[in-house]
Design a protein around this motif. Structure first.
Motif, PDB file in Angstrom:
ATOM      1  N   ASP A   1      66.574 112.135  43.808  1.00 40.29           N
ATOM      2  CA  ASP A   1      67.307 110.820  43.534  1.00 40.29           C
ATOM      3  C   ASP A   1      66.745 109.956  42.832  1.00 40.29           C
ATOM      4  O   ASP A   1      67.095 109.055  41.932  1.00 40.29           O
ATOM      5  CB  ASP A   1      67.691 110.289  44.948  1.00 40.29           C
TER       6      ASP A   1
ATOM      7  N   THR B   1      73.238 104.275  44.226  1.00 40.89           N
ATOM      8  CA  THR B   1      72.032 105.205  43.390  1.00 40.89           C
ATOM      9  C   THR B   1      73.499 106.809  44.144  1.00 40.89           C
ATOM     10  O   THR B   1      74.298 106.917  43.096  1.00 40.89           O
ATOM     11  CB  THR B   1      71.490 105.276  44.427  1.00 40.89           C
TER      12      THR B   1
ATOM     13  N   ILE C   1      63.966 100.980  42.919  1.00 46.75           N
ATOM     14  CA  ILE C   1      65.003 101.134  43.490  1.00 46.75           C
ATOM     15  C   ILE C   1      64.317 100.349  45.087  1.00 46.75           C
ATOM     16  O   ILE C   1      63.689 100.248  45.163  1.00 46.75           O
ATOM     17  CB  ILE C   1      64.386 102.320  44.504  1.00 46.75           C
TER      18      ILE C   1
ATOM     19  N   ASP D   1      70.062 102.217  46.992  1.00 50.96           N
ATOM     20  CA  ASP D   1      69.846 103.366  47.296  1.00 50.96           C
ATOM     21  C   ASP D   1      69.815 103.369  49.224  1.00 50.96           C
ATOM     22  O   ASP D   1      68.537 102.745  49.960  1.00 50.96           O
ATOM     23  CB  ASP D   1      68.064 104.068  47.334  1.00 50.96           C
TER      24      ASP D   1
ATOM     25  N   GLY E   1      67.463  98.132  39.338  1.00 49.95           N
ATOM     26  CA  GLY E   1      67.306  99.919  39.963  1.00 49.95           C
ATOM     27  C   GLY E   1      68.997  99.706  40.946  1.00 49.95           C
ATOM     28  O   GLY E   1      69.390  98.424  41.144  1.00 49.95           O
ATOM     29  N   PRO E   2      69.296 100.890  41.620  1.00 48.28           N
ATOM     30  CA  PRO E   2      70.303 100.667  42.278  1.00 48.28           C
ATOM     31  C   PRO E   2      69.794 100.977  43.387  1.00 48.28           C
ATOM     32  O   PRO E   2      68.701 100.717  44.042  1.00 48.28           O
ATOM     33  CB  PRO E   2      70.707 102.693  42.382  1.00 48.28           C
TER      34      PRO E   2
ATOM     35  N   THR F   1      67.261 108.421  39.347  1.00 49.87           N
ATOM     36  CA  THR F   1      67.306 107.316  39.295  1.00 49.87           C
ATOM     37  C   THR F   1      66.844 106.596  37.416  1.00 49.87           C
ATOM     38  O   THR F   1      66.692 106.051  36.734  1.00 49.87           O
ATOM     39  CB  THR F   1      67.160 106.173  39.877  1.00 49.87           C
TER      40      THR F   1
END
Length: 611
Positions: A354, A575, A366, A334, A331-332, A358
């Motif tokens: 967001d 993100t 995240i 964030d 995941g990013p 995602t």
């Protein structure tokens, strides 16, 4: 932040420090900025895990004034501020800095009708950064410290006989001049450090409750047995009372249990359905406080049956498992910042945007980076089906860097004052308490990159003991502490930019989950969508989306090769662009997605195939 090429990063930060910006009074705006009604912003019910019908939203226009610290209750105010947007933000309508030598004061006249006074009146704050003191009709009713946790006051005994009541709030926030948790906030924004956030930044609301009422609920899933463990905290005289919990699925009753107030209740669900990324199944819960057959108080909540655990693959390497199945988590990073609202999303639709993007891009996790979001953000994650690693916001900084990724070094804990330690511990506990019930959260991260990292073993062990239902990443990219033949906590997490690396499988690889906690940071400034016109940066910058995509594809290829060696998760930075950082998957205003979502999803699906 990068652990290799450290000197170049230091040089970059020094350059940006010389260009430190003032509060941006003319920022780029997200598409939702124009939808904000300054009289009625963010009107959604703010606490989805514990819902009552008798409530009143106090967001909107308040009076404000900024005064020298210690001056006392103001006699005059200088203008209007839109609550709950931070005073430094565009959407607050103020756009002013405050600083450690001044205090921000708010005032609002609130109405409490006669029919609302049958029980108790509670005043709730989603979050106020950092120290707040609340006055009602000239009387101080309490002081709260902590910028990321919700708090409330019973204001019943401070009400006058009039319908109109004067509510005043004093806020003091030293930002990076104090030891308190503050994440990425600094008085002089530059590089990876952003505009400070002062004051009320989440919803303020009134709630009418009975004289005896449910104060808090705690829900723990028992996925393997298809049950929930539920306990409640009450206020008022509850002698002889019981509580009852009922689970519903799409309106149909699936289980019911009742018991005494001071006991954990087991709620068994008929034909249980697990919460997963593909099917984020949520059960509606109704909790009743009862005196005999009479219902005294009623709240609605929800829960999910899921389990996060550690498994071992055929090579003896540790893997994260969701509901007993190994899952590579990707995941990013964030940050949760907005060009117009800073810490506060303009609307609930924006707050969910967001997360939806995602998920569309094929990420399954995240990492919420050194910030805690409003409860509704986690609610959206629960509903949409995405995993969350929750950081503790950093503070009382002090970095001691490791020479290169994957190398273990001992004895680097920062020595903090007793006051600083107490502030951290109190707020970390409050954050866990406030967000315990959200099933999407699967990992707690107490420290990031040695930023204020102290007593690592003690904090990690306390976190694991306080919430044994989740994994603990003791030091993401930071200084690691050895305990026997493994590192403290569940995870060995290194950072590297831009290319993916992993902790050496030979160093604790069979005793800890191996994670790449940050990497990537590929930058692309998009003209007309940057926080400032020049001096924007990424860890590696590109001029076109085609160049950017080609480099990202290479990163994913390299990442794929690490998974069979034991890499269990990775986090891509990041993100969105944030202020001068342009290494987002999207621009800061969310108007340009730099990568085709379908192309990213196609790449990411390969990461999840069993290697």
């Amino acid at each position: 932040m990068k652990q290799t090429g450290f000197l170049s990063i230091v040089f970059m930060f020094l350059c940006h420090a010389l260009l430190a910006q003032e509060i941006n009074t003319n920022p780029i705006l997200s598409p939702w900025a124009e939808k904000v009604d300054k009289n009625l912003p963010l009107q959604e019910y703010p606490r989805p895990q514990m819902v009552r019908t008798n409530w009143k939203n106090l967001n909107g226009q308040w009076d404000y004034v900024i005064l020298n610290k210690g001056q006392g209750l103001p006699t005059d105010y200088e203008g209007k501020i839109t609550v709950p947007f931070p005073v430094e933000s565009y959407l607050s309508g103020v756009n002013k800095a405050v600083g450690s030598q001044k205090e921000l004061w708010y005032r609002k006249t609130i109405r409490v009708e006669k029919n609302e006074r049958k029980g108790r009146i509670l005043l709730h704050f989603g979050a106020v950064d950092w120290e707040s003191e609340v006055f009602l009709n000239g009387q101080s009713i309490g002081i709260h410290t902590g910028g990321y946790d919700p708090f409330s006051y019973d204001i019943t005994d401070y009400l006058t006989s009039s319908q109109s009541q004067e509510l005043v709030v004093r806020v003091w926030d030293p930002s990076d001049e104090g030891p308190q948790p503050r994440g990425k906030q600094v008085n002089k924004p530059r590089g990876i450090w952003y505009t400070p956030v002062t004051g009320i930044w989440q919803t303020v609301w009134l709630e009418s409750v009975p004289k005896s009422y449910i104060k808090n609920i705690k829900t723990t899933p028992d996925w393997e047995r298809g049950k929930f463990q539920i306990s409640i905290e009450t206020s008022g005289d509850v002698n002889g009372m019981t509580f009852q919990v009922t689970a519903y699925d799409k309106g149909y009753k699936r289980g019911e249990a009742q018991g005494n107030i001071n006991q954990n209740l087991e709620l068994e669900v008929n034909d249980p359905i697990a919460w997963s990324l593909e099917n984020p199944h949520l059960y509606d819960l109704e909790i009743l406080l009862k005196n005999g057959s009479k219902v005294i108080d009623r709240v609605k909540s929800y829960g999910a049956l899921r389990k996060i655990s550690i498994g071992v693959d055929s090579k003896g390497m540790q893997r994260m498992q969701l509901n007993g199945v190994s899952l590579f988590q990707y995941g990013p990073l964030d940050q949760g910042w907005w060009p117009d609202g800073l810490y506060t999303a303009p609307t609930d639709e924006a707050l969910a945007f967001d997360i939806k993007k995602t998920k569309e891009m094929g990420f399954n996790m995240i990492r919420k980076h050194v910030k805690v979001e409003p409860a509704r953000w986690y609610y959206h994650c629960d509903k949409l089906g995405i995993l969350v690693w929750q950081d503790m916001p950093s503070g009382d900084m002090g970095n001691v860097w490791e020479p290169k990724p994957g190398i273990y070094r001992k004895g680097m804990d920062k020595v903090r004052t007793a006051e600083s330690e107490t502030i951290f511990k109190n707020e970390w506990k409050a954050i866990i308490d406030a967000n315990y019930n959200f099933p999407s959260i699967v990992v707690w991260v107490p420290f990031n990159e040695a930023w204020g990292q102290f007593k690592t073993k003690e904090i990690t062990e306390w976190t694991k003991s306080y919430d044994p239902s989740r994994l603990v990443n003791s030091a993401s990219g930071g200084n690691f502490q050895l305990e026997g033949t493994k590192l403290v906590g569940d995870i060995f997490d290194v950072h590297n930019y831009p290319d993916p690396v992993m902790p050496s499988p030979d160093l604790f690889g069979k005793n800890n989950i191996l994670v790449l906690g940050e990497y990537g940071g590929l930058g692309l400034p998009v003209e007309g969508h940057t926080w400032q016109d020049k001096d924007n940066w990424g860890y590696q910058s590109f001029k076109t989306q085609e160049e950017l995509m080609a480099r990202y594809q290479k990163l994913i290829q390299d990442l794929n090769e690490l998974i069979p060696l034991g890499l269990a998760a990775a986090v891509y930075t990041q993100t969105t662009d944030v202020e001068v950082e342009v290494n987002g998957l999207m621009t800061y205003d969310r108007k340009v997605v730099k990568f085709p979502a379908d192309a990213l999803k196609k790449l990411h699906v390969e990461l999840y195939k069993n290697k």
